[in-house]
Design a protein around this motif. Sequence first.
Motif, PDB file in Angstrom:
ATOM      1  N   ARG A  88      32.319 123.043  48.500  1.00 38.30           N
ATOM      2  CA  ARG A  88      31.586 121.844  48.117  1.00 38.30           C
ATOM      3  C   ARG A  88      31.202 121.057  49.365  1.00 38.30           C
ATOM      4  O   ARG A  88      32.022 120.839  50.250  1.00 38.30           O
ATOM      5  CB  ARG A  88      32.459 120.982  47.188  1.00 38.30           C
ATOM      6  N   GLN A  89      29.933 120.609  49.408  1.00 39.00           N
ATOM      7  CA  GLN A  89      29.447 119.839  50.554  1.00 39.00           C
ATOM      8  C   GLN A  89      28.573 118.701  50.063  1.00 39.00           C
ATOM      9  O   GLN A  89      27.664 118.910  49.247  1.00 39.00           O
ATOM     10  CB  GLN A  89      28.646 120.741  51.498  1.00 39.00           C
ATOM     11  N   VAL A  90      28.834 117.481  50.556  1.00 37.18           N
ATOM     12  CA  VAL A  90      28.029 116.320  50.188  1.00 37.18           C
ATOM     13  C   VAL A  90      26.956 116.122  51.255  1.00 37.18           C
ATOM     14  O   VAL A  90      27.258 116.062  52.460  1.00 37.18           O
ATOM     15  CB  VAL A  90      28.904 115.052  50.077  1.00 37.18           C
ATOM     16  N   ASN A  91      25.691 116.005  50.829  1.00 32.72           N
ATOM     17  CA  ASN A  91      24.567 115.835  51.758  1.00 32.72           C
ATOM     18  C   ASN A  91      24.307 114.358  52.049  1.00 32.72           C
ATOM     19  O   ASN A  91      24.798 113.471  51.351  1.00 32.72           O
ATOM     20  CB  ASN A  91      23.300 116.489  51.176  1.00 32.72           C
ATOM     21  N   ASP A  92      23.514 114.114  53.071  1.00 30.44           N
ATOM     22  CA  ASP A  92      23.225 112.741  53.500  1.00 30.44           C
ATOM     23  C   ASP A  92      22.556 111.908  52.420  1.00 30.44           C
ATOM     24  O   ASP A  92      22.711 110.685  52.382  1.00 30.44           O
ATOM     25  CB  ASP A  92      22.338 112.750  54.760  1.00 30.44           C
ATOM     26  N   ASP A  93      21.782 112.555  51.537  1.00 30.64           N
ATOM     27  CA  ASP A  93      21.069 111.797  50.494  1.00 30.64           C
ATOM     28  C   ASP A  93      21.901 111.614  49.228  1.00 30.64           C
ATOM     29  O   ASP A  93      21.411 111.099  48.227  1.00 30.64           O
ATOM     30  CB  ASP A  93      19.750 112.489  50.155  1.00 30.64           C
ATOM     31  N   GLY A  94      23.161 112.043  49.268  1.00 25.31           N
ATOM     32  CA  GLY A  94      24.032 111.890  48.105  1.00 25.31           C
ATOM     33  C   GLY A  94      24.076 113.098  47.199  1.00 25.31           C
ATOM     34  O   GLY A  94      24.912 113.156  46.288  1.00 25.31           O
ATOM     35  N   SER A  95      23.170 114.065  47.395  1.00 22.69           N
ATOM     36  CA  SER A  95      23.213 115.294  46.596  1.00 22.69           C
ATOM     37  C   SER A  95      24.416 116.130  47.034  1.00 22.69           C
ATOM     38  O   SER A  95      24.997 115.917  48.105  1.00 22.69           O
ATOM     39  CB  SER A  95      21.921 116.086  46.750  1.00 22.69           C
ATOM     40  N   ILE A  96      24.765 117.087  46.194  1.00 23.94           N
ATOM     41  CA  ILE A  96      25.935 117.929  46.460  1.00 23.94           C
ATOM     42  C   ILE A  96      25.505 119.393  46.497  1.00 23.94           C
ATOM     43  O   ILE A  96      24.754 119.845  45.632  1.00 23.94           O
ATOM     44  CB  ILE A  96      27.001 117.730  45.361  1.00 23.94           C
ATOM     45  N   ASP A  97      25.983 120.117  47.485  1.00 23.36           N
ATOM     46  CA  ASP A  97      25.765 121.561  47.563  1.00 23.36           C
ATOM     47  C   ASP A  97      27.031 122.272  47.101  1.00 23.36           C
ATOM     48  O   ASP A  97      28.123 122.070  47.672  1.00 23.36           O
ATOM     49  CB  ASP A  97      25.421 121.998  48.985  1.00 23.36           C
ATOM     50  N   LEU A  98      26.887 123.084  46.077  1.00 28.81           N
ATOM     51  CA  LEU A  98      27.967 123.970  45.652  1.00 28.81           C
ATOM     52  C   LEU A  98      27.642 125.349  46.204  1.00 28.81           C
ATOM     53  O   LEU A  98      26.658 125.974  45.797  1.00 28.81           O
ATOM     54  CB  LEU A  98      28.075 124.003  44.124  1.00 28.81           C
ATOM     55  N   ILE A  99      28.451 125.826  47.130  1.00 30.04           N
ATOM     56  CA  ILE A  99      28.155 127.035  47.898  1.00 30.04           C
ATOM     57  C   ILE A  99      29.017 128.188  47.395  1.00 30.04           C
ATOM     58  O   ILE A  99      30.256 128.144  47.508  1.00 30.04           O
ATOM     59  CB  ILE A  99      28.412 126.796  49.403  1.00 30.04           C
ATOM     60  N   PHE A 100      28.369 129.195  46.835  1.00 31.56           N
ATOM     61  CA  PHE A 100      29.078 130.379  46.365  1.00 31.56           C
ATOM     62  C   PHE A 100      29.346 131.300  47.558  1.00 31.56           C
ATOM     63  O   PHE A 100      28.421 131.740  48.247  1.00 31.56           O
ATOM     64  CB  PHE A 100      28.255 131.115  45.307  1.00 31.56           C
ATOM     65  N   VAL A 101      30.631 131.591  47.790  1.00 28.86           N
ATOM     66  CA  VAL A 101      31.047 132.462  48.894  1.00 28.86           C
ATOM     67  C   VAL A 101      31.550 133.773  48.299  1.00 28.86           C
ATOM     68  O   VAL A 101      32.610 133.805  47.648  1.00 28.86           O
ATOM     69  CB  VAL A 101      32.157 131.799  49.737  1.00 28.86           C
ATOM     70  N   PRO A 102      30.816 134.876  48.483  1.00 35.22           N
ATOM     71  CA  PRO A 102      31.226 136.156  47.893  1.00 35.22           C
ATOM     72  C   PRO A 102      32.569 136.637  48.445  1.00 35.22           C
ATOM     73  O   PRO A 102      32.898 136.394  49.623  1.00 35.22           O
ATOM     74  CB  PRO A 102      30.098 137.110  48.296  1.00 35.22           C
ATOM     75  N   THR A 103      33.333 137.308  47.614  1.00 31.10           N
ATOM     76  CA  THR A 103      34.599 137.884  48.067  1.00 31.10           C
ATOM     77  C   THR A 103      34.446 139.330  48.504  1.00 31.10           C
ATOM     78  O   THR A 103      35.321 139.872  49.176  1.00 31.10           O
ATOM     79  CB  THR A 103      35.636 137.811  46.930  1.00 31.10           C
ATOM     80  N   ARG A 119      25.121 133.911  51.050  1.00 28.57           N
ATOM     81  CA  ARG A 119      25.579 132.804  50.230  1.00 28.57           C
ATOM     82  C   ARG A 119      24.522 132.496  49.158  1.00 28.57           C
ATOM     83  O   ARG A 119      23.334 132.745  49.359  1.00 28.57           O
ATOM     84  CB  ARG A 119      25.789 131.526  51.064  1.00 28.57           C
ATOM     85  N   ILE A 120      24.980 131.912  48.038  1.00 28.06           N
ATOM     86  CA  ILE A 120      24.087 131.298  47.052  1.00 28.06           C
ATOM     87  C   ILE A 120      24.485 129.824  46.985  1.00 28.06           C
ATOM     88  O   ILE A 120      25.670 129.512  46.789  1.00 28.06           O
ATOM     89  CB  ILE A 120      24.195 131.951  45.661  1.00 28.06           C
ATOM     90  N   ILE A 121      23.510 128.931  47.159  1.00 29.03           N
ATOM     91  CA  ILE A 121      23.801 127.502  47.231  1.00 29.03           C
ATOM     92  C   ILE A 121      23.049 126.761  46.126  1.00 29.03           C
ATOM     93  O   ILE A 121      21.814 126.857  46.030  1.00 29.03           O
ATOM     94  CB  ILE A 121      23.415 126.934  48.609  1.00 29.03           C
ATOM     95  N   PHE A 122      23.789 126.024  45.315  1.00 32.62           N
ATOM     96  CA  PHE A 122      23.213 125.218  44.245  1.00 32.62           C
ATOM     97  C   PHE A 122      23.234 123.752  44.693  1.00 32.62           C
ATOM     98  O   PHE A 122      24.301 123.205  44.989  1.00 32.62           O
ATOM     99  CB  PHE A 122      24.028 125.360  42.952  1.00 32.62           C
ATOM    100  N   THR A 123      22.066 123.123  44.733  1.00 36.02           N
ATOM    101  CA  THR A 123      21.985 121.707  45.094  1.00 36.02           C
ATOM    102  C   THR A 123      21.980 120.873  43.822  1.00 36.02           C
ATOM    103  O   THR A 123      21.096 121.018  42.975  1.00 36.02           O
ATOM    104  CB  THR A 123      20.724 121.428  45.929  1.00 36.02           C
TER     105      THR A 123
END
Length: 253
Positions: A202-217, A225-229
């Motif tokens: 999970r990563q919070v961006n400067d504009d307040g949006s959030i990136d949920l980053i899928f990390v393959p095993t 990576r697949i990243i959902f904003t």
Amino acid sequence: MPFKQLASLLIALIVVMSAALFVITRGGGSSDASIAASTTSSTISATTSTTAAPTTLAPIVTIPTECSAQPAGGSTTSTTAETPATTIEPAAGESTSTTAAVSPSLSSNSSVSTVGLDTVTFGLTVKQAETAAGTPMTPCSVVSSCYRVTPVDAPEGISFVVKEGTIERVDITSGPITTRSGLGVGTSETRIIESLGDKLDRQVNDDGSIDLIFVPTDPGDADFRIIFTIRDSVVDTFRSGRVPLVLANNACA
């Protein structure tokens, strides 16, 4: 000669000379007018004949709106809509023939994975991607070391990032395209977390949006990576690609 006859003769002579002078004067004036008219006509003709023909400008190729990708952080990576697109040259050793006449493969049923969008996988050249997708790829900006392309015959909201000649990332900003698990634009944040669980960073961006980053095993997918904003608790955009390009908000900054 009597005085009266002499006077009459002089008067007659004066009348004749005056008439002759009048005729000469009128004739000369007409000649001058004719010359002036002729000169004016010649000048107009010369001016007309030397006027350059209007130049026909080449039409401006406009950039499709499908190329407008809105990455996390809110800054668009697309260029001005009237920027002329540049012809994509084939990579070394590639054929210069046009895309084979096959049916387009990208549809509303297409899905994003860690390695690409259906048959358009990361690492393909643009020409190879056109063959795989069965449709041309239109540049969204001037062709350079990093730029975007969009498939012509495909659902809306798709753009690929080309880096150093190969496709390395895909952004989905709208439309029906989802991941293989059915996650896409409009999916709730809650469902993303429930579906992918501990595989997410999970990563919070400067504009307040959030990136949920899928990390393959899977070790074979370790570089992807697949990243959902997330904005307002739902997926606003999502992207897939190779690290580190996929991690950047602005892919070609």
